[in-house]
Scaffold this motif. Structure first.
Motif, short mmCIF file in Angstrom:
data_model
loop_
_atom_site.label_atom_id
_atom_site.label_comp_id
_atom_site.label_asym_id
_atom_site.label_seq_id
_atom_site.Cartn_x
_atom_site.Cartn_y
_atom_site.Cartn_z
N GLU A 122 -36.77 16.98 -43.78
CA GLU A 122 -37.40 18.24 -43.41
C GLU A 122 -38.87 18.25 -43.82
OE1 GLU A 122 -34.59 21.92 -43.34
OE2 GLU A 122 -34.36 20.96 -45.30
N GLY A 123 -39.68 18.95 -43.02
CA GLY A 123 -41.10 19.08 -43.31
C GLY A 123 -41.95 18.55 -42.18
N ASP A 134 -43.33 19.88 -37.11
CA ASP A 134 -42.53 20.24 -38.28
C ASP A 134 -41.05 20.14 -37.89
OD1 ASP A 134 -41.81 21.12 -40.78
OD2 ASP A 134 -42.24 23.23 -40.38
N ARG A 136 -36.96 20.84 -39.12
CA ARG A 136 -36.07 21.55 -40.04
C ARG A 136 -34.62 21.32 -39.64
NH1 ARG A 136 -39.15 22.85 -44.45
NH2 ARG A 136 -41.26 23.26 -43.66
N TYR A 145 -31.70 18.45 -36.12
CA TYR A 145 -33.02 18.99 -36.41
C TYR A 145 -33.56 19.82 -35.24
CZ TYR A 145 -33.50 16.04 -40.56
OH TYR A 145 -33.33 15.47 -41.80
N TYR A 147 -37.45 21.06 -33.83
CA TYR A 147 -38.84 20.64 -33.94
C TYR A 147 -39.77 21.77 -33.51
CZ TYR A 147 -36.95 15.89 -34.31
OH TYR A 147 -36.25 14.78 -34.72
N SER A 217 -33.03 28.75 -40.14
CA SER A 217 -33.98 27.67 -39.84
C SER A 217 -34.50 27.78 -38.41
CB SER A 217 -33.34 26.30 -40.06
OG SER A 217 -33.06 26.09 -41.42
N LEU A 221 -38.46 28.13 -37.31
CA LEU A 221 -39.10 27.19 -36.40
C LEU A 221 -39.67 27.88 -35.16
CD1 LEU A 221 -36.49 24.29 -36.56
CD2 LEU A 221 -38.87 24.14 -37.31
#
Length: 307
Positions: A122-123, A134, A136, A145, A147, A217, A221
């Motif tokens: 993550e990050g 980014d 998450r 994930y 994006y 999350s 995002l």
């Protein structure tokens, strides 16, 4: 900046929807294409478009379920056969490197271009002078994930008439001013870029989520995104089924867009249980919560205009 959907279905290929793959076309911005997921037959879908595999610069994999990665080795191989020579960087969860290297090794596929595989956490996973990406973790059965692609603010429009009035003729000085460089003229006059540029053009934000349940999350995002692409595998009223299978409903996708303050929502990863006639019903369901909602279809393109 344009989004082009190569595959918009869930689970397995269907007659009306291939499995997931989304192209972010950055042809004006950097002369390249970023790909998000590469489900089975992604390269076949590309054959029906103007997309050139050699322009694919980066590939972002959301998670390692087959309907998101089975087309990746073939696409990488074909890009080499078709004359691609520039580097490709593939980002994704742990296990991605083993999957790609094993597939290419067993099939004795040799790539004529550099391939870099980045297994992410993550990050911020990418940043240059134009974009920040980014990643998450979402809420899915395996690590999945989302994006967030943020375009950095761009210099404002060059005020050419004002420069001419100041005694500057079109040429190299114009370019330097546009690039933000302070210039001293032959007569000692100092030209400060801020005096000859319009307001900065605000960068655009695109959020592309992998498979997920409704989660915080996703909201983070999607904050203030110009376009949120969110799975909606199931219709409203199927929340228990969605939860059990780690997916989302139309209402849940719309709720994420609303809470995040996104400007536009596009539903994708649509189950094959919904035929073409039902697609508009899915849109209407989401619009009950978030008005500016559309639904993805294979080969649909969405332009994301400058601010």
């Amino acid at each position: 900046m344009d989004i082009f959907f190569l595959g918009t279905g869930a689970g397995i290929p269907a007659k009306l929807r291939n499995v997931t793959s989304i192209a972010l076309k950055l042809l004006e911005e950097r002369g390249s294409i970023w790909l998000f997921d590469a489900g089975e037959a992604t390269q076949h879908q590309i054959l029906h478009t103007s997309i050139k595999p050699r322009r694919i610069e980066k590939i972002f994999i959301t998670h390692l379920h087959g309907d998101h990665i089975y087309g990746l080795p073939g696409l990488l191989a074909s890009r080499s056969f078709q004359g691609g020579e520039s580097e490709v960087i593939v980002y994704g969860p742990k296990g991605l490197k083993e999957y790609i290297t094993t597939s290419l090794s067993v099939s004795q596929t040799y790539l004529k271009y550099p391939l870099k595989i980045v297994e992410i956490d993550e990050g911020v996973i990418f940043e240059d002078d134009q974009f920040i990406v980014d990643a998450r973790l979402l809420d899915h059965g395996i690590p999945s994930y989302g994006y967030r692609i943020v375009e950095k603010d761009r210099p404002g429009t060059l005020l050419a008439d004002k420069l001419v009035e100041a005694g500057v003729q079109p040429g190299p000085v114009f370019r330097k001013i546009k690039e933000g460089e302070t210039v001293m003229l032959d007569d000692g006059t100092v030209i400060v870029p801020s005096d000859f540029l319009g307001p900065d053009q605000k960068g655009r934000i695109v959020t592309i989520l992998g498979d997920t349940r409704f989660c915080e999350s996703a909201i983070g995002l999607a904050r203030d995104a110009d376009l949120l692409i969110h799975e909606a595998t199931f219709s409203k009223g199927e929340e228990k089924l969605a939860f059990d299978y780690f997916h989302s409903t139309t209402h849940q996708a719309a709720e994420v867009a609303k809470l995040a303050g996104s400007k536009q929502l596009c539903l994708t990863h649509i189950s094959s249980r919904y035929d073409r006639q039902a697609w508009q019903e899915l849109v209407v369901e989401a619009q009950e919560i978030f008005a500016n909602t559309d639904i993805a279809e294979d080969f649909k393109e969405i332009n994301i205009p400058n601010q």
